[in-house]
Design a protein around this motif. Sequence first.
Motif, PDB file in Angstrom:
ATOM      1  N   LEU A 174      -6.180  28.955  29.649  1.00  0.00           N
ATOM      2  CA  LEU A 174      -7.025  30.397  30.613  1.00  0.00           C
ATOM      3  C   LEU A 174      -5.805  31.392  31.507  1.00  0.00           C
ATOM      4  O   LEU A 174      -6.213  32.292  31.630  1.00  0.00           O
ATOM      5  CB  LEU A 174      -7.891  29.574  30.728  1.00  0.00           C
ATOM      6  CG  LEU A 174      -9.166  30.830  32.265  1.00  0.00           C
ATOM      7  CD1 LEU A 174      -9.546  31.988  30.931  1.00  0.00           C
ATOM      8  CD2 LEU A 174      -9.873  30.054  32.543  1.00  0.00           C
ATOM      9  N   SER A 175      -5.121  30.828  32.672  1.00  0.00           N
ATOM     10  CA  SER A 175      -3.881  31.391  33.385  1.00  0.00           C
ATOM     11  C   SER A 175      -2.945  32.227  32.657  1.00  0.00           C
ATOM     12  O   SER A 175      -2.601  33.165  32.868  1.00  0.00           O
ATOM     13  CB  SER A 175      -3.861  30.512  33.390  1.00  0.00           C
ATOM     14  OG  SER A 175      -2.230  30.925  35.110  1.00  0.00           O
ATOM     15  N   GLN A 176      -2.607  31.512  31.596  1.00  0.00           N
ATOM     16  CA  GLN A 176      -1.158  31.773  31.152  1.00  0.00           C
ATOM     17  C   GLN A 176      -1.770  33.376  30.399  1.00  0.00           C
ATOM     18  O   GLN A 176      -1.404  34.289  30.215  1.00  0.00           O
ATOM     19  CB  GLN A 176      -0.405  31.520  29.716  1.00  0.00           C
ATOM     20  CG  GLN A 176       0.209  30.119  30.612  1.00  0.00           C
ATOM     21  CD  GLN A 176       1.169  30.822  31.610  1.00  0.00           C
ATOM     22  OE1 GLN A 176       2.204  31.382  31.002  1.00  0.00           O
ATOM     23  NE2 GLN A 176       0.517  30.347  33.183  1.00  0.00           N
ATOM     24  N   LEU A 177      -3.329  33.238  29.749  1.00  0.00           N
ATOM     25  CA  LEU A 177      -3.602  34.443  28.798  1.00  0.00           C
ATOM     26  C   LEU A 177      -3.899  35.389  30.228  1.00  0.00           C
ATOM     27  O   LEU A 177      -3.319  37.329  29.512  1.00  0.00           O
ATOM     28  CB  LEU A 177      -5.276  34.055  28.453  1.00  0.00           C
ATOM     29  CG  LEU A 177      -5.283  33.184  26.717  1.00  0.00           C
ATOM     30  CD1 LEU A 177      -6.313  33.022  26.755  1.00  0.00           C
ATOM     31  CD2 LEU A 177      -4.645  34.364  25.833  1.00  0.00           C
ATOM     32  N   GLN A 178      -4.077  35.420  30.859  1.00  0.00           N
ATOM     33  CA  GLN A 178      -5.008  36.229  32.274  1.00  0.00           C
ATOM     34  C   GLN A 178      -3.065  36.894  32.544  1.00  0.00           C
ATOM     35  O   GLN A 178      -2.667  38.087  33.263  1.00  0.00           O
ATOM     36  CB  GLN A 178      -5.327  36.068  33.064  1.00  0.00           C
ATOM     37  CG  GLN A 178      -6.800  35.764  33.109  1.00  0.00           C
ATOM     38  CD  GLN A 178      -8.089  34.927  33.412  1.00  0.00           C
ATOM     39  OE1 GLN A 178      -8.524  36.068  34.853  1.00  0.00           O
ATOM     40  NE2 GLN A 178      -7.506  33.841  34.103  1.00  0.00           N
ATOM     41  N   GLU A 179      -2.016  36.132  33.184  1.00  0.00           N
ATOM     42  CA  GLU A 179      -1.058  36.366  32.960  1.00  0.00           C
ATOM     43  C   GLU A 179      -0.188  36.823  32.415  1.00  0.00           C
ATOM     44  O   GLU A 179       0.492  37.900  32.765  1.00  0.00           O
ATOM     45  CB  GLU A 179      -0.689  35.147  33.931  1.00  0.00           C
ATOM     46  CG  GLU A 179       1.259  35.145  34.511  1.00  0.00           C
ATOM     47  CD  GLU A 179       1.485  34.054  35.365  1.00  0.00           C
ATOM     48  OE1 GLU A 179       2.884  33.742  35.456  1.00  0.00           O
ATOM     49  OE2 GLU A 179       0.427  33.443  35.770  1.00  0.00           O
ATOM     50  N   LYS A 180       0.007  36.548  31.353  1.00  0.00           N
ATOM     51  CA  LYS A 180       1.499  37.507  30.604  1.00  0.00           C
ATOM     52  C   LYS A 180       0.708  38.593  29.736  1.00  0.00           C
ATOM     53  O   LYS A 180       1.278  39.194  29.790  1.00  0.00           O
ATOM     54  CB  LYS A 180       1.672  35.990  29.323  1.00  0.00           C
ATOM     55  CG  LYS A 180       2.064  34.887  30.411  1.00  0.00           C
ATOM     56  CD  LYS A 180       3.783  35.252  30.909  1.00  0.00           C
ATOM     57  CE  LYS A 180       4.360  33.689  31.996  1.00  0.00           C
ATOM     58  NZ  LYS A 180       5.169  34.599  32.630  1.00  0.00           N
ATOM     59  N   THR A 181      -0.699  38.935  29.087  1.00  0.00           N
ATOM     60  CA  THR A 181      -1.479  39.302  28.925  1.00  0.00           C
ATOM     61  C   THR A 181      -2.532  40.095  29.298  1.00  0.00           C
ATOM     62  O   THR A 181      -2.364  41.935  28.960  1.00  0.00           O
ATOM     63  CB  THR A 181      -1.959  38.828  27.722  1.00  0.00           C
ATOM     64  OG1 THR A 181      -3.785  38.625  28.417  1.00  0.00           O
ATOM     65  CG2 THR A 181      -1.969  37.597  26.697  1.00  0.00           C
ATOM     66  N   ASN A 182      -2.413  40.223  30.793  1.00  0.00           N
ATOM     67  CA  ASN A 182      -3.502  41.064  31.640  1.00  0.00           C
ATOM     68  C   ASN A 182      -4.972  41.056  30.511  1.00  0.00           C
ATOM     69  O   ASN A 182      -5.985  42.466  31.209  1.00  0.00           O
ATOM     70  CB  ASN A 182      -3.120  42.282  31.772  1.00  0.00           C
ATOM     71  CG  ASN A 182      -1.896  42.280  32.550  1.00  0.00           C
ATOM     72  OD1 ASN A 182      -1.909  41.653  33.836  1.00  0.00           O
ATOM     73  ND2 ASN A 182      -0.922  43.503  31.758  1.00  0.00           N
ATOM     74  N   ILE A 183      -5.129  40.218  30.010  1.00  0.00           N
ATOM     75  CA  ILE A 183      -6.553  40.559  29.606  1.00  0.00           C
ATOM     76  C   ILE A 183      -7.571  39.405  30.925  1.00  0.00           C
ATOM     77  O   ILE A 183      -6.884  38.995  31.023  1.00  0.00           O
ATOM     78  CB  ILE A 183      -6.600  39.045  28.216  1.00  0.00           C
ATOM     79  CG1 ILE A 183      -5.532  39.604  26.817  1.00  0.00           C
ATOM     80  CG2 ILE A 183      -8.514  39.077  27.654  1.00  0.00           C
ATOM     81  CD1 ILE A 183      -6.277  38.689  26.138  1.00  0.00           C
ATOM     82  N   ASN A 184      -8.646  40.315  31.111  1.00  0.00           N
ATOM     83  CA  ASN A 184      -9.606  40.825  32.472  1.00  0.00           C
ATOM     84  C   ASN A 184     -11.022  40.278  31.828  1.00  0.00           C
ATOM     85  O   ASN A 184     -11.754  40.214  32.705  1.00  0.00           O
ATOM     86  CB  ASN A 184      -9.462  41.405  33.604  1.00  0.00           C
ATOM     87  CG  ASN A 184      -9.251  42.784  32.987  1.00  0.00           C
ATOM     88  OD1 ASN A 184      -9.680  43.227  32.529  1.00  0.00           O
ATOM     89  ND2 ASN A 184      -8.723  43.784  33.717  1.00  0.00           N
ATOM     90  N   ASP A 185     -11.497  40.477  30.368  1.00  0.00           N
ATOM     91  CA  ASP A 185     -12.770  40.623  29.746  1.00  0.00           C
ATOM     92  C   ASP A 185     -13.421  39.171  29.478  1.00  0.00           C
ATOM     93  O   ASP A 185     -12.613  38.500  28.874  1.00  0.00           O
ATOM     94  CB  ASP A 185     -12.571  41.157  28.499  1.00  0.00           C
ATOM     95  CG  ASP A 185     -14.167  41.753  28.336  1.00  0.00           C
ATOM     96  OD1 ASP A 185     -14.934  40.167  27.683  1.00  0.00           O
ATOM     97  OD2 ASP A 185     -14.822  42.439  27.713  1.00  0.00           O
ATOM     98  N   ARG A 186     -14.330  38.380  30.414  1.00  0.00           N
ATOM     99  CA  ARG A 186     -14.338  37.477  30.405  1.00  0.00           C
ATOM    100  C   ARG A 186     -15.252  37.160  28.653  1.00  0.00           C
ATOM    101  O   ARG A 186     -14.839  36.077  28.307  1.00  0.00           O
ATOM    102  CB  ARG A 186     -15.650  37.571  30.958  1.00  0.00           C
ATOM    103  CG  ARG A 186     -16.525  35.877  31.151  1.00  0.00           C
ATOM    104  CD  ARG A 186     -18.019  36.278  31.709  1.00  0.00           C
ATOM    105  NE  ARG A 186     -18.275  35.322  32.425  1.00  0.00           N
ATOM    106  CZ  ARG A 186     -19.288  34.630  33.435  1.00  0.00           C
ATOM    107  NH1 ARG A 186     -20.810  35.589  33.254  1.00  0.00           N
ATOM    108  NH2 ARG A 186     -19.733  33.940  34.455  1.00  0.00           N
ATOM    109  N   ASN A 187     -15.495  37.811  28.771  1.00  0.00           N
ATOM    110  CA  ASN A 187     -16.044  37.790  26.686  1.00  0.00           C
ATOM    111  C   ASN A 187     -14.351  37.610  26.354  1.00  0.00           C
ATOM    112  O   ASN A 187     -14.606  36.747  25.131  1.00  0.00           O
ATOM    113  CB  ASN A 187     -16.787  39.034  26.369  1.00  0.00           C
ATOM    114  CG  ASN A 187     -18.254  38.921  26.680  1.00  0.00           C
ATOM    115  OD1 ASN A 187     -18.975  37.714  27.511  1.00  0.00           O
ATOM    116  ND2 ASN A 187     -18.936  39.631  26.730  1.00  0.00           N
TER     117      ASN A 187
END
Length: 177
Positions: free
Chosen positions: A39-52
């Motif tokens: 979860l952390s890496q997805l946000q940090e490396k991709t800038n995905i910030n949509d909860r769904n």
Amino acid sequence: MIQFLFPYTPPEPQPIPVLEYKMPRWECPSCSPNEKYVLSQLQEKTNINDRNALGTIMGNIKQESNFHPNICEGGARVPYDRCHSGGYGLIQWTTTGRYMGLGNFGKKYGCDPSTLKCQTRYMINENQFQSMLPEFQGRGYSVAQYMVPCYYWLGWGIKGNREFYAHDYVKRLVLTA
């Protein structure tokens, strides 16, 4: 001209405080360490910030491997080079090209393809994920709508409980400042 009766010493300049802005992030307090790392890496490396979007990606990974990087299709826990049939790892890389891609990535970047860190890096950088990445970034879709790019990313044959898992993650994600 102003004349001072005593010597004037200007005050020392004071540093201007820098305000740091920390982007809000989704966290999952009840998740396992492996889930939290992905979860952390997805946000940090991709800038995905949509909860769904995050919940749907996480639900699909849970369906594929339950976040066990050293799992061969069928459940055997083995290192990368000992999985000889079916899919392997976090997202069950199955085709020869994708499976070999994981191994080649590990060699190129000096990481063990049996580990969570190496597989997470590969997953995020793999062409299939990168081609779907814009669909996960800021679209505002429902979980059901995000299942479509997940299908194209993973190419799953059996839907299983992935959408149920996705909804569960969406409920468990907490926005932190």
